[in-house]
Design a protein around this motif. Structure first.
Motif, PDB file in Angstrom:
ATOM      1  N   UNK A 100      30.300 -52.217  -6.275  1.00 42.51           N
ATOM      2  CA  UNK A 100      29.109 -51.690  -6.940  1.00 42.51           C
ATOM      3  C   UNK A 100      29.332 -50.261  -7.411  1.00 42.51           C
ATOM      4  N   UNK A 101      29.893 -49.428  -6.534  1.00 43.69           N
ATOM      5  CA  UNK A 101      30.119 -48.030  -6.903  1.00 43.69           C
ATOM      6  C   UNK A 101      31.152 -47.913  -8.020  1.00 43.69           C
ATOM      7  N   UNK A 102      32.187 -48.717  -7.966  1.00 41.05           N
ATOM      8  CA  UNK A 102      33.205 -48.675  -9.023  1.00 41.05           C
ATOM      9  C   UNK A 102      32.596 -49.010 -10.373  1.00 41.05           C
ATOM     10  N   UNK A 103      31.763 -50.042 -10.414  1.00 42.22           N
ATOM     11  CA  UNK A 103      31.139 -50.426 -11.676  1.00 42.22           C
ATOM     12  C   UNK A 103      30.210 -49.332 -12.185  1.00 42.22           C
TER      13      UNK A 103
ATOM     14  N   UNK B 176      40.746 -44.307   3.921  1.00 44.02           N
ATOM     15  CA  UNK B 176      39.563 -44.936   4.477  1.00 44.02           C
ATOM     16  C   UNK B 176      38.528 -45.310   3.430  1.00 44.02           C
ATOM     17  N   UNK B 177      37.650 -46.226   3.815  1.00 40.83           N
ATOM     18  CA  UNK B 177      36.618 -46.733   2.914  1.00 40.83           C
ATOM     19  C   UNK B 177      35.379 -45.836   2.978  1.00 40.83           C
ATOM     20  N   UNK B 178      35.503 -44.662   2.380  1.00 43.85           N
ATOM     21  CA  UNK B 178      34.392 -43.734   2.231  1.00 43.85           C
ATOM     22  C   UNK B 178      34.228 -43.472   0.742  1.00 43.85           C
ATOM     23  N   UNK B 179      32.995 -43.459   0.277  1.00 45.51           N
ATOM     24  CA  UNK B 179      32.768 -43.315  -1.155  1.00 45.51           C
ATOM     25  C   UNK B 179      33.286 -41.988  -1.687  1.00 45.51           C
ATOM     26  N   UNK B 180      33.305 -40.943  -0.854  1.00 42.83           N
ATOM     27  CA  UNK B 180      33.909 -39.683  -1.284  1.00 42.83           C
ATOM     28  C   UNK B 180      35.379 -39.881  -1.639  1.00 42.83           C
ATOM     29  N   UNK B 181      36.064 -40.759  -0.892  1.00 45.92           N
ATOM     30  CA  UNK B 181      37.470 -41.022  -1.182  1.00 45.92           C
ATOM     31  C   UNK B 181      37.635 -41.742  -2.514  1.00 45.92           C
ATOM     32  N   UNK B 182      36.708 -42.625  -2.838  1.00 52.12           N
ATOM     33  CA  UNK B 182      36.747 -43.295  -4.136  1.00 52.12           C
ATOM     34  C   UNK B 182      36.624 -42.268  -5.258  1.00 52.12           C
ATOM     35  N   UNK B 183      35.682 -41.354  -5.142  1.00 46.33           N
ATOM     36  CA  UNK B 183      35.513 -40.322  -6.164  1.00 46.33           C
ATOM     37  C   UNK B 183      36.787 -39.487  -6.291  1.00 46.33           C
ATOM     38  N   UNK B 184      37.370 -39.122  -5.140  1.00 43.70           N
ATOM     39  CA  UNK B 184      38.566 -38.280  -5.134  1.00 43.70           C
ATOM     40  C   UNK B 184      39.756 -38.998  -5.762  1.00 43.70           C
ATOM     41  N   UNK B 185      39.944 -40.260  -5.408  1.00 42.19           N
ATOM     42  CA  UNK B 185      41.068 -41.016  -5.966  1.00 42.19           C
ATOM     43  C   UNK B 185      40.913 -41.172  -7.478  1.00 42.19           C
TER      44      UNK B 185
END
Length: 308
Positions: free
Chosen positions: A242-245, A204-213
């Protein structure tokens, strides 16, 4: 100033012509939008093909041959051909164009998932082409097959071409699948990971998931073995960019991933999304990487060694 690679995914296979008049379908439209996206700041162009008459996804190399030379002639961007094709294509068909044209990069899905976009049909009452409705509605039954055998077949088929991959990871398990192939030396550093969020069937598109991945990738591979990028579907596209950058990653935009430029407003082109990404990056003090810089970061073979 940090240099950020912007990839632009020009047309994809999930969205259909009815969903947006801006979606490029013909070879001429794909070429023109690709060139405009490169001029706007995209270093990498991720390309699918469509049947020119009706916009249906196709893996036919003859269709790719109608736009690849023009793009290469008119831009220095890295050309990245899909090996995903669409969820209903067998692996051999999905790989046909890449095997023939030997691009600098290909996409490679790192595992099988349910790949669904049937919800889009609820918003459409009239379809431009007779294939579209069934294709979208029936996606509740699509399994996007990418077995270990499929992945090995694609890696080994492209090995002699010197092509490197955009390793598309739709869930955390796909990172472990990638680690399996790294351990077998079928994938070698530096490699490029595309973290994908918001596809129904994937993480899912949750910023916590981005950090975890991202943290999982560092744990598996070490921070110096790979470059990473992020794409997010639909309304999540720009927030995740934006968060990735901010985290030091690279970014992907394009009408394959989202048809919109802001809430409830359809994008008029791929270039418009690239331009917005450039503005966001500039506000952070970043600059878009040039194709030459992207090639150096990713260890690519160079545009002179492709077969188109």
């Amino acid at each position: 100033m940090a240099k950020v690679i912007i990839s632009c995914a020009i047309t994809g296979s999930a969205h259909t012509p009815t969903m947006s008049d801006a979606l490029p379908v013909t070879p001429e439209e794909i070429a023109e939008q690709s060139i405009a996206a490169a001029e706007a700041g995209a270093a990498i162009l991720h390309l699918h093909a469509r049947v020119p008459e009706n916009g249906m996804p196709t893996g036919d190399p003859d269709v790719y041959a109608r736009f690849l030379p023009s793009i290469r002639e008119r831009t220095d961007a890295v050309i990245n051909l899909t090996t995903g094709g669409s969820a209903i294509m067998p692996a051999k068909e999905r790989l046909a164009a890449a095997a023939q044209f030997k691009p600098e990069m290909c996409s490679l899905n790192m595992g099988s998932i349910n790949f669904a976009f049937f919800g889009a049909a609820r918003r459409i009452t009239h379809w431009k082409h007779n294939w579209e409705q069934a294709y979208v509605v029936n996606s509740d039954d699509y399994v996007f097959r990418n077995t270990f055998r499929d992945i090995q077949y694609i890696l080994e088929t492209m090995a002699d071409a010197g092509t490197k991959f955009e390793h598309e990871c739709y869930d955390v398990g796909h990172l472990y699948n990638l680690a399996h192939f790294v351990d077998r030396a079928l994938v070698k550093p530096p490699f490029f990971i595309q973290l994908i969020f918001g596809i129904l069937g994937g993480i899912g598109a949750h910023l916590d998931n981005l950090m975890f991945m991202q943290q999982t990738a560092v744990r598996l591979f070490g921070k110096d073995s790979f470059r990473w990028s992020v794409l997010a579907a639909g309304k999540h596209q720009m927030p995740f960019l934006t968060q990735a950058a901010l985290m030091g990653g690279h970014v992907r935009v394009g009408l394959e991933d989202s048809l919109f430029i802001e809430p409830r407003t359809l994008a008029v082109s791929n270039a418009q999304q690239v331009e917005k990404a450039c503005r966001i990056l500039a506000e952070m003090g970043h600059q878009p990487a040039t194709p030459t810089e992207a090639r150096a970061m990713l260890g690519l073979k160079g545009g002179e060694r492709v077969s188109f």
